[in-house]
Design a protein around this motif. Structure first.
Motif: not given
Length: 402
Positions: A48, A82, A86, A114
């Motif tokens: 990420t 992020q 994720y 994501y």
């Protein structure tokens, strides 16, 4: 709850193959520039694109099955977003992220990529955080704090363990500080075993919240200003991070955007590495201060998720700041050959003319004259000074624009 060294080790051992051990590599270039022996900790190489995945994954894995049913929510300008998105995807749970209206479009797109539900609300992290709390109360979604959580702090501390493994005789570690989650984890990991190693936090001059809090010996909110380092633009540190950092950190320093731009530019040109503004602050301080002569130092490069449009500005501003690009304005007689005479003088010093803007029509240009703006590519400051002296010696009237 304040995490302990054993908590950091336990979390690190539970990662499996999800979290990468990021590289630590020696930079001869930055060592010469700073006077220190510089080893770059490449957290931008984490999945990420930043260290934030470490804490997000550790926290979400710690949730009970009941908590996971309601999903998670977080507030972030980008990297934590992020990381949470994720990690939620890996755990197959619903995820909502509140991001500031000013968040990088690239980071917003990556977060949505994501699988997160992204809500844009607020002009900074603190306002987005307030919105996330409101949504959490209504939906029951578990808040994943960006920095002030024991799991987040402990997971970040694993970076400290990696540094000690790869460079046992490190003298100083320089850490970006926003809310303090990274610095707090590094302090616990490093000071628990090697209290002689200095840990120095680096903040943006526009958001010196932790520095002000340490000075006042209690949490302080700052008004904040403009900075390209949005990842550390936090108005108030966390309670847990403040307690740890107040007890353990050796110093907190600040950098401005000009210094950050220079560090980002040099990382791209010399190290072939793209690092975002908040991720470059530690190196920016080292290059500007030269405070650790001959010591082995590790600046943590926290993330590499930089907006492409900003990246273009960084290149232009970096060239100008280092006198690699000089823009001058010259007022010429509007007659054939006048421009050629100036161009020949410039070319005689092996200066590359990148752009020419010719203006006869603007109101500030007198009749019979022409204004010419030249963008010139230089070798550096010495070359630029040589050109300026040469133009003056030829009685060429000019004004330096950048």
């Amino acid at each position: 709850m304040i995490p302990r060294y054993d908590d950091i080790v336990k979390i690190r051992n539970s990662y499996g193959n999800i979290i990468r051990k990021t590289p630590l590599y020696y930079s001869e270039t930055f060592s010469k520039m700073s006077g220190s022996k510089v080893y770059l900790k490449a957290e931008f190489a984490q999945k990420t694109g930043s260290f934030k995945l470490r804490g997000a994954y550790a926290k979400i894995r710690s949730l009970s099955p009941e908590e996971k049913k309601h999903g998670v929510i977080a507030a972030s300008a980008g990297n934590h977003a992020q990381g949470v998105a994720y990690a939620s995807k890996l755990e197959k749970i619903p995820c909502t992220i509140v991001m500031p209206l000013t968040a990088s479009p690239a980071k917003v797109a990556a977060t949505r990529g994501y699988g997160a539900n992204v809500i844009l609300d607020g002009i900074n992290y603190d306002e987005s955080w307030a919105k996330a709390q409101q949504i959490s109360k209504k939906t029951g979604a578990k808040i994943i704090h960006a920095f002030d959580d024991p799991h987040i702090i402990a997971a970040n501390g694993a970076i400290g363990l990696e540094i000690l493994e790869d460079l046992p005789d490190v003298d100083e570690i320089y850490v970006p500080i926003g809310g303090g989650g990274l610095a707090a984890g590094i302090c616990v990991a490093v000071k628990s075993k090697r209290p002689n190693i200095k840990v120095i936090g680096v903040e943006s001059k526009a958001f010196p919240a932790m520095k002000d809090s340490i000075k006042a010996k209690r949490l302080q909110a700052v008004k904040g200003g403009r900075t390209i380092a949005d990842g550390i633009a936090v108005k108030m540190p966390g309670k847990n991070t403040f307690r740890i950092i107040n007890d353990m950190i050796d110093d907190i320093v600040t950098v401005d955007d000009t210094q950050i731009v220079k560090a980002m530019f040099l990382l791209m040109e010399r190290a072939k590495t793209v690092v975002e503004p908040a991720g470059a602050v530690a190196l920016a301080y080292l290059l500007n201060s030269r405070q650790a002569p001959n010591k082995k130092v590790v600046p943590i490069l926290g993330g590499g998720n930089v907006d492409m449009y900003l990246l273009g500005q960084i290149v232009s501003k970096g060239l100008a700041a280092m006198s690699r690009m000089v823009k001058i304005f010259i007022l010429l007689k509007d007659k054939p050959g006048a421009l050629k005479e100036v161009v020949d003088e410039i070319a005689s010093l092996s200066v590359n003319i990148v752009e020419v803007v010719h203006d006869r029509l603007s109101s500030e240009i007198d009749a019979g004259t022409a204004g010419v703006t030249l963008s010139l590519e230089m070798e550096g400051r010495e070359h630029a000074q040589k050109l300026i002296a040469h133009l003056k010696s030829r009685n060429i009237q000019f004004k330096i624009l950048t």
